[in-house]
Design an enzyme around this catalytic site. Structure first.
Site, mmCIF file in Angstrom:
data_model
loop_
_atom_site.group_PDB
_atom_site.id
_atom_site.type_symbol
_atom_site.label_atom_id
_atom_site.label_comp_id
_atom_site.label_asym_id
_atom_site.label_seq_id
_atom_site.Cartn_x
_atom_site.Cartn_y
_atom_site.Cartn_z
ATOM 1 N N GLU A 49 0.829 -1.204 0.000
ATOM 2 C CA GLU A 49 0.000 0.000 0.000
ATOM 3 C C GLU A 49 0.864 1.256 0.000
ATOM 4 O O GLU A 49 0.944 1.965 0.987
ATOM 5 C CB GLU A 49 -0.953 -0.023 1.191
ATOM 6 C CG GLU A 49 -0.316 -0.641 2.415
ATOM 7 C CD GLU A 49 -1.265 -0.942 3.536
ATOM 8 O OE1 GLU A 49 -2.302 -1.567 3.282
ATOM 9 O OE2 GLU A 49 -0.962 -0.530 4.661
ATOM 10 N N CYS A 61 2.268 33.811 11.124
ATOM 11 C CA CYS A 61 2.811 34.531 12.268
ATOM 12 C C CYS A 61 3.337 33.559 13.318
ATOM 13 O O CYS A 61 2.833 33.472 14.447
ATOM 14 C CB CYS A 61 1.767 35.483 12.826
ATOM 15 S SG CYS A 61 1.486 36.815 11.665
ATOM 16 N N TYR A 99 1.532 13.910 1.254
ATOM 17 C CA TYR A 99 1.390 14.510 2.582
ATOM 18 C C TYR A 99 1.648 16.012 2.552
ATOM 19 O O TYR A 99 2.230 16.568 3.474
ATOM 20 C CB TYR A 99 2.314 13.814 3.593
ATOM 21 C CG TYR A 99 2.130 12.319 3.580
ATOM 22 C CD1 TYR A 99 0.957 11.759 4.092
ATOM 23 C CD2 TYR A 99 3.064 11.475 3.000
ATOM 24 C CE1 TYR A 99 0.745 10.399 4.036
ATOM 25 C CE2 TYR A 99 2.861 10.111 2.938
ATOM 26 C CZ TYR A 99 1.701 9.582 3.462
ATOM 27 O OH TYR A 99 1.485 8.227 3.396
HETATM 28 C C1 LIG Z 1 0.228 5.960 5.526
HETATM 29 C C2 LIG Z 1 0.047 4.547 5.275
HETATM 30 C C3 LIG Z 1 0.615 3.947 4.141
HETATM 31 C C4 LIG Z 1 1.452 4.692 3.133
HETATM 32 O O1 LIG Z 1 2.731 4.959 3.587
HETATM 33 P P1 LIG Z 1 3.810 5.635 2.617
HETATM 34 O O2 LIG Z 1 5.017 5.804 3.464
HETATM 35 O O3 LIG Z 1 3.258 6.943 2.161
HETATM 36 O O4 LIG Z 1 4.030 4.746 1.468
HETATM 37 C C5 LIG Z 1 0.370 2.606 3.954
HETATM 38 N N1 LIG Z 1 -0.370 1.886 4.841
HETATM 39 C C6 LIG Z 1 -0.931 2.434 5.926
HETATM 40 C C7 LIG Z 1 -1.744 1.600 6.844
HETATM 41 C C8 LIG Z 1 -0.729 3.773 6.201
HETATM 42 O O5 LIG Z 1 -1.273 4.301 7.293
#
Ligand SMILES: *Cc1c(COP(=O)(O)O)cnc(C)c1O
Length: 413
Positions: free
Chosen positions: A259, A328, A356
């Site tokens: 993911e 600020c 992000y």
């Molecule tokens: C944020 C997240 C990701 C993605 O992470 P990256 O470092 O952006 O690739 C994958 N799995 C879960 C559960 C996350 O919370």
């Protein structure tokens, strides 16, 4: 995409503006797919929280990606963008049973990361297949040593609680169809990743009805010269062999899932901001842009180093600048950076602004969140309008009758 394309976008849509290059997203997706080309069943689930604009989600869906979501709202965004429920995995942490049930009713794959909710959910919905998030307690030490650490991380079900986990599964007769880990930025090198994978394989053996093993993400991309980045080709080669062997042992071709968020979108993003003021102090030259950590918080939040260039004066002599915002509070984007000579009105470009960045933007100082533009096949497409004053007051309930304006102001008399 070319610098002149970026400059034109800043001119046409105004600054500050986020720009995403679809070609880079597509090539990163292809690269990861190829790296795991010898896995019979591979599933990439894009992590929506990195960049959740509907156009980006639609692009991912068109590539054949699934979606990794961490909130019911991200699930809804995914469905709105055309993902089938079965292509969405919902991996929250610390959310209520009610929210998990709602996501389950929408038909998405549930991933549970604690024993309390697992037991409650399993007791009520024993037929719903559930994935479990394991915390392998692995992190990279110095010199690529592997250490068992992060015992107090809030994520996942500790591997030390496997016996308890198994009792819950047995008692509720629930169906565990997936095993998952996502250790985030702890895993920097491939050996550590492989080591954690072994823990996942060991855990997987306890469950007879698995369909997939999800290895999460944490892939690194370079932000500046000399940065480490994950060699996904090497990882692909090493993990594929081991994974295919495990499937033989297990007696079934499981799906190998990842993911990735940052890997797919970070380098595709550019943030463009206009220089309002060049301010010379005794020791530093500041370039203040019409933005701040309300739009791009990573430098202040994580110390992230986003490479900065001056699009308006590419031939200009290089000088040292501290690039700061208009908030600020201290909101430094970069200290003492060598940048082509900056004049007021120039457009600066921040690299690695895909992951992000917009998703962490806020209205702090009552500023508008920027517009977003997608660059696709040589053309720009507006995918989010810049906010307006109406957005700032949208949910406020003004109660003018509660207070009468005082005419006596606290000035010295
Ligand atoms: C944020 C997240 C990701 C993605 O992470 P990256 O470092 O952006 O690739 C994958 N799995 C879960 C559960 C996350 O919370």
């Amino acid at each position: 995409m070319k610098h002149s394309d970026l400059l034109k976008i800043a001119q046409n849509y105004g600054a500050p503006v986020y720009v995403y290059d679809s070609e880079k997203i597509i090539s990163q997706f292809d690269r990861l797919t190829k790296a795991f080309g010898n896995v019979p069943k591979l599933k990439l689930n894009y992590a929506a929280k990195a960049l959740s604009n509907l156009a980006i989600l639609r692009l991912m869906n068109s590539l054949g990606s699934g979606l990794d979501t961490v909130s019911i709202q991200e699930v809804k965004l995914g469905l709105l963008a055309g993902f089938r429920p079965q292509d969405i995995i919902y991996t929250p942490n610390g959310v209520s049973l009610e929210e998990i049930e709602k996501a389950s009713e929408l038909g998405v794959q549930i991933n549970i990361d604690n024993l309390s909710i697992l037991e409650q959910f399993g007791a009520k919905h024993p037929k719903v297949p559930v994935c479990i998030r394991i915390n392998p307690h692995v992190m990279a030490g110095g010199n690529s040593n592997i250490s068992v650490g992060h015992i107090d991380s809030k994520f996942g079900i500790s591997i030390h609680q496997i016996p308890h986990l198994l009792r819950i599964v047995e008692l509720t007769k629930m169906n565990i169809n997936g095993i998952h880990m996502h250790t985030g930025s702890d895993i920097l090198d491939i050996d550590v990743f492989l080591y954690a994978s072994e823990i996942l394989f060991d855990t997987a053996k306890h469950f007879k009805e698995l369909e997939f093993i999800d290895f999460g993400s944490g892939f690194k991309v370079p932000y500046k010269e000399g940065d480490i980045q994950t060699n996904v080709e090497e990882l692909g080669q090493k993990l594929t062999g081991r994974f295919n062997d495990f499937c033989k042992e297990y007696g079934k071709d499981l799906t190998l899932a990842f993911e990735p968020g940052k890997f797919l979108v970070s380098e595709a993003g550019f943030f463009l901001a206009k220089v309002n003021v060049v301010k010379q102090t005794t020791s530093t030259v500041f370039a203040s842009v019409d933005s701040g950590f309300n739009h791009l918080i990573r430098p202040m939040l994580y110390g992230a180093n986003h490479h900065i260039i001056n699009l308006s004066n590419p031939e200009g002599r290089e000088r040292y600048y501290s690039v700061v915002g208009y908030i600020c509070e201290t909101d430094t984007f970069g200290n003492n950076r060598r940048i082509n000579e900056i004049s007021e009105g120039d457009i600066l470009c921040f690299h690695n602004a895909g992951a992000y960045c917009f998703t962490m933007a806020s209205n702090y100082n009552s500023r508008y969140r920027p517009a977003e533009v997608l660059w696709h096949e040589g053309k720009s497409h507006l995918i989010r309008e810049r906010e307006t004053f109406d957005d700032i007051i949208r949910n406020q309930v003004d109660q003018p009758a509660l207070f009468v304006p005082s005419l006596e102001k606290s000035v010295a008399k």
